[in-house]
Design a protein around this motif. Structure first.
Motif, PDB file in Angstrom:
ATOM      1  N   ALA A 209      34.333  50.476  35.329  1.00  0.00           N
ATOM      2  CA  ALA A 209      35.566  50.009  34.691  1.00  0.00           C
ATOM      3  C   ALA A 209      36.686  49.860  35.710  1.00  0.00           C
ATOM      4  CB  ALA A 209      35.982  50.987  33.583  1.00  0.00           C
ATOM      5  N   PHE A 210      36.824  50.820  36.616  1.00  0.00           N
ATOM      6  CA  PHE A 210      37.891  50.747  37.625  1.00  0.00           C
ATOM      7  C   PHE A 210      37.678  49.575  38.576  1.00  0.00           C
ATOM      8  CE2 PHE A 210      39.420  55.461  37.549  1.00  0.00           C
ATOM      9  CZ  PHE A 210      39.829  55.272  36.244  1.00  0.00           C
ATOM     10  N   GLY A 211      36.418  49.302  38.913  1.00  0.00           N
ATOM     11  CA  GLY A 211      36.139  48.128  39.726  1.00  0.00           C
ATOM     12  C   GLY A 211      36.552  46.854  39.016  1.00  0.00           C
ATOM     13  N   TYR A 212      36.265  46.787  37.710  1.00  0.00           N
ATOM     14  CA  TYR A 212      36.655  45.639  36.896  1.00  0.00           C
ATOM     15  C   TYR A 212      38.176  45.495  36.838  1.00  0.00           C
ATOM     16  CZ  TYR A 212      37.204  42.782  32.668  1.00  0.00           C
ATOM     17  OH  TYR A 212      37.571  41.816  31.763  1.00  0.00           O
ATOM     18  N   PHE A 213      38.880  46.606  36.761  1.00  0.00           N
ATOM     19  CA  PHE A 213      40.338  46.550  36.694  1.00  0.00           C
ATOM     20  C   PHE A 213      40.921  45.941  37.980  1.00  0.00           C
ATOM     21  CE2 PHE A 213      40.108  50.556  33.822  1.00  0.00           C
ATOM     22  CZ  PHE A 213      39.678  49.771  32.771  1.00  0.00           C
ATOM     23  N   GLY A 214      40.357  46.309  39.129  1.00  0.00           N
ATOM     24  CA  GLY A 214      40.814  45.703  40.382  1.00  0.00           C
ATOM     25  C   GLY A 214      40.548  44.206  40.408  1.00  0.00           C
ATOM     26  N   HIS A 215      39.388  43.819  39.907  1.00  0.00           N
ATOM     27  CA  HIS A 215      39.035  42.399  39.804  1.00  0.00           C
ATOM     28  C   HIS A 215      40.028  41.646  38.911  1.00  0.00           C
ATOM     29  CE1 HIS A 215      36.734  38.921  38.295  1.00  0.00           C
ATOM     30  NE2 HIS A 215      36.816  39.449  37.079  1.00  0.00           N
ATOM     31  N   MET A 216      40.420  42.257  37.803  1.00  0.00           N
ATOM     32  CA  MET A 216      41.310  41.585  36.861  1.00  0.00           C
ATOM     33  C   MET A 216      42.732  41.458  37.381  1.00  0.00           C
ATOM     34  SD  MET A 216      39.632  40.458  34.308  1.00  0.00           S
ATOM     35  CE  MET A 216      40.744  40.236  32.931  1.00  0.00           C
ATOM     36  N   TRP A 217      43.174  42.351  38.250  1.00  0.00           N
ATOM     37  CA  TRP A 217      44.494  42.211  38.872  1.00  0.00           C
ATOM     38  C   TRP A 217      44.618  40.848  39.556  1.00  0.00           C
ATOM     39  CZ3 TRP A 217      49.236  44.478  39.422  1.00  0.00           C
ATOM     40  CH2 TRP A 217      50.008  44.086  40.513  1.00  0.00           C
ATOM     41  N   GLU A 218      43.536  40.417  40.153  1.00  0.00           N
ATOM     42  CA  GLU A 218      43.551  39.169  40.912  1.00  0.00           C
ATOM     43  C   GLU A 218      43.230  37.942  40.064  1.00  0.00           C
ATOM     44  OE1 GLU A 218      41.167  37.171  44.725  1.00  0.00           O
ATOM     45  OE2 GLU A 218      40.336  38.913  43.659  1.00  0.00           O
ATOM     46  N   LEU A 219      42.243  38.042  39.168  1.00  0.00           N
ATOM     47  CA  LEU A 219      41.612  36.861  38.580  1.00  0.00           C
ATOM     48  C   LEU A 219      42.573  35.952  37.824  1.00  0.00           C
ATOM     49  CD1 LEU A 219      39.046  35.238  37.973  1.00  0.00           C
ATOM     50  CD2 LEU A 219      38.708  36.694  35.959  1.00  0.00           C
ATOM     51  N   LEU A 278      34.106  40.953  45.551  1.00  0.00           N
ATOM     52  CA  LEU A 278      35.449  41.525  45.647  1.00  0.00           C
ATOM     53  C   LEU A 278      35.970  41.465  47.080  1.00  0.00           C
ATOM     54  CD1 LEU A 278      35.755  44.781  43.486  1.00  0.00           C
ATOM     55  CD2 LEU A 278      37.155  42.725  43.359  1.00  0.00           C
ATOM     56  N   SER A 279      35.123  41.792  48.017  1.00  0.00           N
ATOM     57  CA  SER A 279      35.543  41.802  49.423  1.00  0.00           C
ATOM     58  C   SER A 279      35.944  40.405  49.899  1.00  0.00           C
ATOM     59  CB  SER A 279      34.417  42.347  50.305  1.00  0.00           C
ATOM     60  OG  SER A 279      34.074  43.676  49.941  1.00  0.00           O
ATOM     61  N   LEU A 280      35.144  39.405  49.545  1.00  0.00           N
ATOM     62  CA  LEU A 280      35.436  38.038  49.973  1.00  0.00           C
ATOM     63  C   LEU A 280      36.710  37.504  49.317  1.00  0.00           C
ATOM     64  CD1 LEU A 280      31.835  36.489  49.963  1.00  0.00           C
ATOM     65  CD2 LEU A 280      33.245  37.080  51.952  1.00  0.00           C
ATOM     66  N   VAL A 309      35.128  30.368  43.747  1.00  0.00           N
ATOM     67  CA  VAL A 309      33.742  30.846  43.628  1.00  0.00           C
ATOM     68  C   VAL A 309      33.685  32.367  43.658  1.00  0.00           C
ATOM     69  CG1 VAL A 309      31.531  30.989  44.850  1.00  0.00           C
ATOM     70  CG2 VAL A 309      32.642  28.767  44.532  1.00  0.00           C
ATOM     71  N   VAL A 310      34.301  32.982  44.668  1.00  0.00           N
ATOM     72  CA  VAL A 310      34.137  34.425  44.866  1.00  0.00           C
ATOM     73  C   VAL A 310      35.015  35.257  43.937  1.00  0.00           C
ATOM     74  CG1 VAL A 310      33.390  34.142  47.251  1.00  0.00           C
ATOM     75  CG2 VAL A 310      35.841  34.449  46.768  1.00  0.00           C
ATOM     76  N   VAL A 311      36.087  34.674  43.394  1.00  0.00           N
ATOM     77  CA  VAL A 311      36.987  35.456  42.546  1.00  0.00           C
ATOM     78  C   VAL A 311      36.365  35.769  41.187  1.00  0.00           C
ATOM     79  CG1 VAL A 311      38.201  33.567  41.354  1.00  0.00           C
ATOM     80  CG2 VAL A 311      39.445  35.666  41.934  1.00  0.00           C
ATOM     81  N   THR A 312      35.309  35.057  40.813  1.00  0.00           N
ATOM     82  CA  THR A 312      34.697  35.254  39.497  1.00  0.00           C
ATOM     83  C   THR A 312      33.301  35.867  39.534  1.00  0.00           C
ATOM     84  OG1 THR A 312      33.815  33.007  39.535  1.00  0.00           O
ATOM     85  CG2 THR A 312      35.951  33.311  38.473  1.00  0.00           C
TER      86      THR A 312
END
Length: 390
Positions: A209-219, A278-280, A309-312
């Motif tokens: 879930a925390f990994g997903y939250f970091g992803h959503m900050w950006e997406l 996430l890294s890219l 491509v990499v953001v999703t």
């Protein structure tokens, strides 16, 4: 891809076309009622706030686990399409626009996470692949209003609203008619008001879930401000390109990476794909000022497509990890909870960029998004997830 998965994916695509319908017609809306430039952030945030409120209600009352998820999807698709249709009312005020977008977002809470719940009820083996296709459909649906606007540029902007509302109605009917409750559905026996907090006690669920939250900050901030970034680049370098078309391409290309990531999850651990993605995307955030300042639009557009491509690609991997690390009878609610918090985070990043766009050089606007991938990467360490979760 079998018939059931095809219907789920197509229905998800058709219904999520409602998400950015307002963004695609914002220039025309702004011209008709004299909206300020900052209204973009408010427009997008209204949908996100509605989605957060909807997912919160759905999670507290465990709607997706207590009732037939296909009928929940159908009902929400119908109501969301009518809220979206309200945008086409002549003389609509700025406040009414925000109410329309909030209502649309509220009932999208019964579409996006419920669609993932339906897929997980049908596919235990190969869940990463099916969710990859499903999230890919979401990405394409999100981008689709920009595509519609590109090919209706000579027509009244109301047609974007008509098309997206009609597609959502069709998607809801498809799900109700052709997708009954799945064989792995385990109905919840009653309300569980503690579930919103208790699911985070499990470390694997919490890390995913925390990994997903970091992803959503950006997406969603990236998606919402891609047209802003492209417009500012064109003005600085006196370059012209089809803004709606390229916004569609940059967002929609992420749908392909979701599908490819889902297929690759049958050979690699979802956690590995998520961490690489996430890294890219974090590196793209950091490099964005350099790309903005260089004068060749072909390089800028290629970079933005790669970023798209990499953001999703990590999104369905996080959903897979969440679904795999929660009891079956709570799966729909757990996905809804994570969506609720994740989309709450998007409000902060979108509003932050909304505030920053008037006070800083646009070249540096997107660099702040790197905080999300950094936080997410810190939480998704492979040793936290067992091999059985592949």
């Amino acid at each position: 891809m079998n018939k059931t998965l095809s219907v789920i994916v197509i229905s998800q695509f058709l219904c999520t076309s409602l998400w950015f319908a307002g963004n695609a017609i914002l220039p025309e809306l702004a011209a008709s009622i004299a909206l300020s430039p900052s209204f973009l952030g408010h427009l997008t945030s209204a949908v996100q706030l509605g989605f957060i409120a909807g997912t919160l209600i759905f999670a507290i009352f465990t709607i997706a686990d207590r009732f037939s998820p296909s009928w929940v999807f159908f009902t929400c698709a119908i109501i969301a399409s009518f809220f979206n249709f309200a945008l086409s009312i002549d003389g609509i005020s700025a406040l009414s626009i925000l109410v329309s977008r909030f209502g649309t977002g509220f009932f999208l809470a019964g579409i996006y996470p419920v669609g993932m719940k339906i897929a997980s009820d049908y596919f235990q083996k190969g869940l990463g692949k099916s969710l990859g296709l499903l999230v890919g459909a979401l990405v394409l649906g999100t981008a689709f209003p920009h595509f519609v606007r590109t090919f209706t540029s000579g027509l009244d902007w109301h047609y974007v609203v008509y098309v997206t509302s009609g597609l959502a109605l069709a998607g809801g009917f498809m799900m109700a008619v052709w997708v009954p409750d799945g064989p792995y559905r385990n109905r919840s026996k009653g309300f569980d008001f503690t579930l919103f907090f208790s699911v985070f006690q499990k470390q694997k669920f919490r890390k995913a879930a925390f990994g997903y939250f970091g992803h959503m900050w950006e997406l969603y901030a990236f998606w919402a401000f891609t047209p802003v970034f492209l417009t500012a680049y064109g003005l600085k370098h006196q370059d012209s390109f089809d803004l709606s078309l390229w916004s569609f391409v940059i967002i929609a290309i992420g749908g392909i990476s979701c599908a490819v990531g889902g297929i690759l999850s049958e050979r690699f651990l979802p956690i590995q794909i998520a961490r690489l993605s996430l890294s890219l995307s974090g590196i793209c955030c950091i490099l964005s000022p350099l790309i903005f300042l260089q004068p060749f639009s072909i390089i800028m557009l290629a970079f933005m497509m790669f970023w798209g491509v990499v953001v999703t690609a990590d999104s369905p991997m996080f959903s897979t990890l969440v679904a795999q690390n929660v009891p079956t009878h709570n799966k729909g609610t757990a996905l809804t909870i994570v969506n609720c918090i994740g989309f709450g985070i998007t409000i902060f990043s979108i509003q932050l960029l909304n505030w920053l766009q008037v006070i800083i050089n646009p070249a540096y606007l997107l660099i702040i998004l790197c905080l999300g991938p950094l936080f997410g990467s810190m939480n998704i360490v492979q040793k936290n997830f067992s091999q059985s979760e592949k």
